[in-house]
Scaffold this motif. Structure first.
Motif, PDB file in Angstrom:
ATOM      1  N   ALA A  60       0.858  -1.193   0.000  1.00 18.54           N
ATOM      2  CA  ALA A  60       0.000   0.000   0.000  1.00 18.54           C
ATOM      3  C   ALA A  60       0.889   1.235   0.000  1.00 18.54           C
ATOM      4  O   ALA A  60       1.959   1.235   0.632  1.00 18.54           O
ATOM      5  N   VAL A  61       0.446   2.244  -0.706  1.00 19.93           N
ATOM      6  CA  VAL A  61       1.248   3.468  -0.791  1.00 19.93           C
ATOM      7  C   VAL A  61       0.319   4.676  -0.854  1.00 19.93           C
ATOM      8  O   VAL A  61      -0.770   4.606  -1.441  1.00 19.93           O
ATOM      9  N   LEU A  62       0.742   5.747  -0.195  1.00 19.95           N
ATOM     10  CA  LEU A  62      -0.037   6.990  -0.234  1.00 19.95           C
ATOM     11  C   LEU A  62       0.427   7.824  -1.435  1.00 19.95           C
ATOM     12  O   LEU A  62       1.614   8.122  -1.562  1.00 19.95           O
ATOM     13  N   LYS A  64      -0.107  10.950  -2.211  1.00 21.85           N
ATOM     14  CA  LYS A  64       0.405  12.299  -1.895  1.00 21.85           C
ATOM     15  C   LYS A  64       1.815  12.276  -1.319  1.00 21.85           C
ATOM     16  O   LYS A  64       2.455  13.312  -1.208  1.00 21.85           O
ATOM     17  N   ALA A  65       2.294  11.092  -0.943  1.00 25.35           N
ATOM     18  CA  ALA A  65       3.650  11.007  -0.389  1.00 25.35           C
ATOM     19  C   ALA A  65       4.711  10.808  -1.483  1.00 25.35           C
ATOM     20  O   ALA A  65       5.890  10.687  -1.169  1.00 25.35           O
ATOM     21  N   GLU A  67       7.199  12.214  -3.983  1.00 24.80           N
ATOM     22  CA  GLU A  67       7.877  13.500  -4.057  1.00 24.80           C
ATOM     23  C   GLU A  67       8.574  13.659  -5.413  1.00 24.80           C
ATOM     24  O   GLU A  67       9.326  12.783  -5.837  1.00 24.80           O
ATOM     25  N   ALA A  71       7.812  21.203  -8.333  1.00 24.40           N
ATOM     26  CA  ALA A  71       6.560  21.398  -7.593  1.00 24.40           C
ATOM     27  C   ALA A  71       5.336  21.309  -8.502  1.00 24.40           C
ATOM     28  O   ALA A  71       4.314  20.724  -8.131  1.00 24.40           O
ATOM     29  N   LEU A  72       5.468  21.878  -9.704  1.00 19.86           N
ATOM     30  CA  LEU A  72       4.324  21.909 -10.623  1.00 19.86           C
ATOM     31  C   LEU A  72       3.915  20.492 -11.037  1.00 19.86           C
ATOM     32  O   LEU A  72       2.733  20.178 -11.131  1.00 19.86           O
ATOM     33  N   MET A  73       4.927  19.651 -11.261  1.00 16.72           N
ATOM     34  CA  MET A  73       4.648  18.252 -11.636  1.00 16.72           C
ATOM     35  C   MET A  73       3.924  17.538 -10.502  1.00 16.72           C
ATOM     36  O   MET A  73       2.992  16.769 -10.729  1.00 16.72           O
ATOM     37  N   GLN A  74       4.367  17.794  -9.270  1.00 22.16           N
ATOM     38  CA  GLN A  74       3.754  17.154  -8.101  1.00 22.16           C
ATOM     39  C   GLN A  74       2.283  17.586  -7.977  1.00 22.16           C
ATOM     40  O   GLN A  74       1.408  16.767  -7.707  1.00 22.16           O
ATOM     41  N   SER A  84      -5.691  12.512  -6.088  1.00 18.17           N
ATOM     42  CA  SER A  84      -5.318  11.858  -4.828  1.00 18.17           C
ATOM     43  C   SER A  84      -6.114  12.323  -3.616  1.00 18.17           C
ATOM     44  O   SER A  84      -6.065  11.670  -2.576  1.00 18.17           O
ATOM     45  N   SER A  85      -6.837  13.415  -3.715  1.00 18.73           N
ATOM     46  CA  SER A  85      -7.709  13.795  -2.597  1.00 18.73           C
ATOM     47  C   SER A  85      -8.895  12.839  -2.511  1.00 18.73           C
ATOM     48  O   SER A  85      -9.380  12.535  -1.427  1.00 18.73           O
ATOM     49  N   PRO A  88      -6.702   8.453  -2.240  1.00 24.78           N
ATOM     50  CA  PRO A  88      -5.359   8.726  -1.678  1.00 24.78           C
ATOM     51  C   PRO A  88      -4.371   7.562  -1.680  1.00 24.78           C
ATOM     52  O   PRO A  88      -3.200   7.767  -1.407  1.00 24.78           O
ATOM     53  N   LYS A  89      -4.838   6.334  -1.994  1.00 21.48           N
ATOM     54  CA  LYS A  89      -3.932   5.176  -1.912  1.00 21.48           C
ATOM     55  C   LYS A  89      -3.867   4.393  -3.218  1.00 21.48           C
ATOM     56  O   LYS A  89      -4.844   4.374  -3.969  1.00 21.48           O
TER      57      LYS A  89
END
Lengths: 181, 137
Positions: A60-62, A64-65, A67, A71-74, A84-85, A88-89
């Motif tokens: 399992a992976v979040l 939003k975690a 990196e 920043a724009l790509m993220q 992801s809101s 999220p997983k």
């Protein structure tokens, strides 16, 4: 009498063997190699557990975690593509098919076949891959690689950036497992 | 070419170059540190985990993608793939993990210390995970 004692010791030692291994620091690297751009995102806090007896394995992976360097790509990854809101997983639930070939008592590299259900962006699909488990001084680690088609998981890439994002992305996985006590 | 036309063309050129430069800078900007960003919520590590364990969906609505200042006792400091601080909770199997931003190469905190850390909440697996975190005190 001696043989009964031997069997009892054998059973006891078998039960003492660890059955489940886990990690909460699994490393997942997502890479996209497109003509216009190379994209890479890293997540160092994935969790995984596998059962030596049954071969059951889960990840399992979040989202939003993950990196990114930019920043724009993220932001685009989370808001526009992975949503992801809302989701999220990402998870994987499957089985190590040839778990009997994995001997955690003996140092070495063991290649295994893994199959199961991968859920990304709310879409679940059957996947198959191979993984290499390494046993060294009772430490267990594993590496694996998956390639997934973005379209299979209903991730829509706008026309404007289609040359920047590969249709097929690579997912590399590394885990240092610990005994689940 | 008249002087006015030259000035006009030069101005347009400067504006276009400035726009391209600004766009390029924006596109390549790294993820910003949270050091100077005000936290949305302040909470104890135990309370944060408890809320996630009680109802993950409700907790996500309140905390996911929010900048949280979380206080607790350090269980362990891990220096694998950057520095992560594990904060104790009432559950011995689950913690609040704060992954510090890349500016941290070493810290003067260790197991048993009380600390407040600000980070972006990314959700809950076995633990609640905060990334891009920065130490407040």
């Amino acid at each position: 009498m001696k043989s009964v004692l031997f069997i009892l010791i054998l059973i006891a030692s078998h039960n003492l063997q660890a059955q489940k291994y886990f990690t909460r620091t699994g490393n997942i690297v997502f890479s996209s190699h497109a003509p216009m751009e190379e994209i890479e995102a890293v997540n160092n806090k994935a969790t995984s557990i596998f059962d030596v007896q049954t071969g059951a394995i889960e990840w399992a992976v979040l989202i939003k975690a993950f990196e990114f360097k930019k920043a724009l790509m993220q932001t685009h990854f989370n808001e526009n593509y992975m949503e992801s809101s809302k989701m999220p997983k990402a998870t994987f639930k499957g089985k190590i098919e040839n778990i009997s070939t994995l001997n955690l008592e003996k140092d070495g590299d063991y290649q295994v076949n893994v199959s199961g259900k991968l859920t990304i962006h709310g879409v679940t699909r059957e996947v198959q891959t191979t993984a290499t488990f390494t046993v060294k001084d009772k430490q267990v680690s594993a590496v694996s690689e998956l390639r997934v088609l973005v379209a299979d998981y209903k991730i829509e890439i706008p026309k404007l950036v289609r040359d920047n994002i590969a249709k097929e992305v690579q997912i590399n996985i590394i885990a240092q497992y610990e005994v689940l006590s | 070419m008249s002087r006015n036309k030259t000035i006009l063309l030069l101005s347009i050129g400067i504006i276009i170059c400035g726009g391209i430069f600004y766009g390029y800078q924006m596109y390549n900007a790294p993820v910003a540190t949270l050091k100077n960003v005000k936290s949305d919520i302040t909470i104890q590590a135990s309370d944060l985990l408890k809320l996630y364990k009680e109802n993950e969906s409700t907790a996500n609505t309140a905390y996911l993608d929010k900048i949280i200042a979380v206080t607790g006792e350090i269980d362990k400091v891990e220096s694998q793939d950057g520095i992560s601080i594990y904060l104790k909770t009432e559950d011995p199997l689950s913690q609040v993990i704060c992954q510090l931003d890349n500016s941290y190469t070493q810290i003067d905190y260790s197991s048993g210390d009380n600390i407040t850390i600000k980070g972006l909440c990314t959700g809950y697996l076995m633990d609640v995970i905060l990334v891009n975190s920065t130490i407040i005190n």
